[in-house]
Design an enzyme around this catalytic site. Structure first.
Site, mmCIF file in Angstrom:
data_model
loop_
_atom_site.group_PDB
_atom_site.id
_atom_site.type_symbol
_atom_site.label_atom_id
_atom_site.label_comp_id
_atom_site.label_asym_id
_atom_site.label_seq_id
_atom_site.Cartn_x
_atom_site.Cartn_y
_atom_site.Cartn_z
ATOM 1 C CD GLU A 194 -2.764 -1.059 2.279
ATOM 2 O OE1 GLU A 194 -4.139 -0.896 2.035
ATOM 3 O OE2 GLU A 194 -2.229 -0.591 3.222
HETATM 4 C C1 ACM Z 1 -2.465 -4.935 4.288
HETATM 5 O O1 ACM Z 1 -3.706 -5.797 4.833
HETATM 6 N N1 ACM Z 1 -2.123 -3.882 3.903
HETATM 7 C C2 ACM Z 1 -1.287 -5.874 3.801
#
Ligand code: ACM
Length: 676
Positions: A316
């Site tokens: 992310e």
């Molecule tokens: C995640 O849930 N960002 C690994």
């Protein structure tokens, strides 16, 4: 002839028994047969150990003895299991060939035989024996006024070597006690990897000697000292559990930048983040000083955490800071790096070299799987089964977490039926071997140390079974029976998933009089998927003490009600189901009246008042539907449209909470409407 009948009768009894035990052991063993014998457990019960184990089997066996006493109330005279203690023949004899190494793939198998004369637990390693001790504790039964262990032969070993639980201590810090009781819970269901997500935008949770401003400025005082980590490592190791640390980079790193803003891709100052969601701050992968820092940091952490594996996160990164930074853009041009993904791949290759220098295998989330990342990296797949398949087909070892996001409040059955190796993936034998197992992920945006157990347990036991037992062990009703049985056993370990429900209700009500509140909350669940990851204004500093925090996924009453309705809808002559359905509906119809004054008195619960009213309203409609069905009468059109509106209204979550019997009542209504 008579003999044949007796034989058939005995075989049926045996079969029934086997069925019975299918609902007890979780994870269910690979091979297991019961013979009807009983070994009575009494105060003379002893445990002795033979072979060449190291000392942890003694402490494990002593803990097992203490739990046996605690569960049975027996004043068993043996106090401690030490070399030479115990009398083989008066209880349990453990034979271990060698001490295990706490590494991936170590032998965890065991062979258990229980007869009227005694219990023999044989294992190649002490790790296997530790797993077998949990099986024995789960087998303990009471009948005819005494405790006994049922006669059986069990041969057991795990299907997957990696059976993990991730605990995010970054968003909300979890004190050492919380981690320890969860380690005990993991060991009870034969899980073997605790993945500690130690760093986040919202907190840097580990003492770092080389860069003390990381924990001093990045944690708001909530972090583990290195001594505490060593204590946790020992505690987990004693229970056959490895600890894999995660230091999430290059994103999710705001807390690092509070003390060391020079690591970031945009100038500071930075503050520990309190909001939830994906943030912009990200490390600057173009400066050599970033790698010098990470090298020292990971060097220190590699010494502290002995496990072969180290997790560098990698998830992310929204890339906004990279896009806005001219020096980073120039670096990309000069080095012919065409995208943020490629830049992150460059960063990860540098990290891989550092981790390998320290003798570690590097794990990262899905996103690290980029061209140029060698297959010595391990992928943790969280965005879907396609990622898992792609990783294995590309030659990466892979751990599955997609499907095991227990923070999202889905029912245990969903997780249970997520197999890490479904045939639909069409993997070759070599590719199948790359699937190491899976990990339940307990992200902590929406939990605190008070509520985390209730999100982890007992559902994680279902995932533990999926990862240990054969794929053919997949009966959802049996799984729920087993969760119900293991849940109080997990409480013996100090876990608070059951008892905190009433504790929260008492606190919210300000008194002991919570019966009506309990009737109401028994059919509520926290919303799933956080309403598709909109945290509804929550921050890490929000109160996590409301009805949504008291209630739990997999509301049992609601599940059972919905099953009753399903049975009744299939057979409206099923008078037993009808009677029970009616009883529930009458109770819910009146319950709102009992609660109304509570909503006035205790504003902390007023966010769910509408739900209580809606439950009452749709229960009235459910009762009317039952009457139409019984009388074989066609409901009028006006009734249908009124009820449809009520059901829609009752489907709207309030206070992040939803009524779980709407589906069942809707089914009754549909049954009434479809009668003719
Ligand atoms: C995640 O849930 N960002 C690994």
């Amino acid at each position: 002839m008579q003999r044949i009948y007796i034989l058939i009768f005995l075989l049926c009894c045996k079969n029934l028994q086997a069925q019975d035990y299918k609902k007890i052991l979780i994870p269910y063993p690979q091979a297991c047969s019961f013979n009807g014998a009983r070994f009575p457990v009494n105060e003379g019960f002893t445990i002795s150990v033979r072979g060449e184990p190291d000392k942890r089997i003694y402490s494990a066996a002593t803990r097992m003895l203490t739990r046996l006493k605690g569960r049975s109330g027996l004043f068993i005279s043996q106090q401690e299991v030490v070399p030479g203690a115990g009398t083989p023949g008066s209880g349990l004899l453990i034979r271990v060939t060698r001490a295990a190494n706490n590494v991936l793939g170590e032998d965890e198998s065991y062979h258990l035989v229980i007869t009227v004369d005694g219990i023999m637990l044989n294992a190649e390693t002490d790790l296997g024996a530790i797993r077998g001790l949990e099986t024995i504790l789960q087998l303990l039964k009471a009948g005819n006024g005494y405790y006994y262990l049922p006669g059986c032969v069990i041969d057991d070993a795990p299907r997957f070597p990696w059976r993990g639980l991730l605990i995010d201590v970054g968003r909300h810090f979890m004190p050492v006690d919380v981690i320890k009781r969860n380690i005990d819970g993991m060991a009870a269901v034969k899980m073997n990897v605790l993945h500690l997500h130690l760093t986040e935008d919202q907190g840097f949770r580990i003492e770092c000697k080389a860069f003390p401003k990381l924990h001093e400025l990045g944690s708001e005082g909530e972090y583990y000292s290195q001594d505490q980590i060593r204590d946790l490592l020992h505690y987990a190791g004693e229970r056959g559990i490895r600890i894999v640390p995660e230091f999430d980079m290059p994103g999710h790193t705001t807390s690092w930048f509070v003390g060391y803003p020079e690591l970031a891709s945009a100038p500071g100052p930075y503050h520990v983040e309190h909001r939830l969601g994906v943030m912009d701050p990200v490390m600057d992968p173009t400066r050599e000083s970033t790698y010098t820092f990470i090298d020292s940091f990971l060097g220190e952490m590699s010494k502290l955490f002995p496990d072969e594996y180290i997790h560098i996160g990698g998830d992310e990164n929204n890339g906004r800071q990279w896009k806005r930074n001219p020096a980073i853009q120039l670096f990309m041009q000069v080095h012919a790096i065409h995208s943020n993904n490629e830049l992150q791949a460059y960063f990860n290759r540098r990290l891989l070299a550092i981790t390998e220098k320290y003798g570690k295998k590097m794990i990262g989330w899905d996103e690290i799987m980029q061209p140029g990342i060698p297959t010595s990296a391990i992928i943790q797949s969280w965005r879907g089964m396609e990622g898992l398949a792609r990783a294995a087909k590309s030659g990466y070892p892979v751990i599955l977490s997609s499907g095991y996001y227990i923070d999202l409040n889905f029912p245990a059955s969903d997780h249970y039926l997520t197999d890490p190796l479904p045939d639909s993936l069409h993997l070759t034998t070599a590719q199948r071997k790359l699937i190491l197992g899976g990990e339940a992920t307990m992200w902590s945006e929406m939990v605190t140390w008070e509520t985390i157990d209730s999100r982890i347990w007992p559902r994680t036991a279902a995932i533990a079974e999926r990862l240990w037992s054969d794929a053919s062990v997949n009966s959802v009703p049996d799984m729920y029976d087993k969760l119900e049985r293991i849940s109080p056993q997990l409480e013996e370990l100090g876990l608070t998933h059951e008892k905190n429900v009433d504790m929260f209700l008492r606190r919210l009500a300000g008194n002991e009089n919570v019966a009506a509140l309990r009737v109401f909350t028994d059919v509520l669940e926290p919303i799933k998927d956080y309403g598709s990851i909109d945290y509804a204004g929550y921050t890490t500093g929000s109160p996590f003490t409301k009805i949504v925090d008291a209630v739990r996924p997999d509301a049992k009453v609601a599940r059972e009600f919905n099953i009753l309705v399903r049975n009744f809808a299939a057979d409206s002559k099923d008078a037993v189901s009808e009677k029970k359905i009616r009883q529930w509906l009458i109770q819910w119809k009146h319950n709102h009246l009992a609660l109304r004054s509570a909503f006035r008195q205790y504003p902390a619960i007023d966010d769910v008042e509408m739900l209580s009213r809606d439950l009452s309203v749709i229960s009235v409609s459910g009762l009317e539907a039952l009457d139409y069905i019984r009388l074989k009468k066609h409901p009028p059109l006006l009734w249908r449209s009124r009820v449809e509106k009520e059901l829609q209204q009752a489907s709207i979550p309030r206070g992040m909470t939803e009524i779980m019997v709407v589906a069942g009542i809707r089914k009754l209504v549909e049954r009434a409407e479809g009668y003719f």
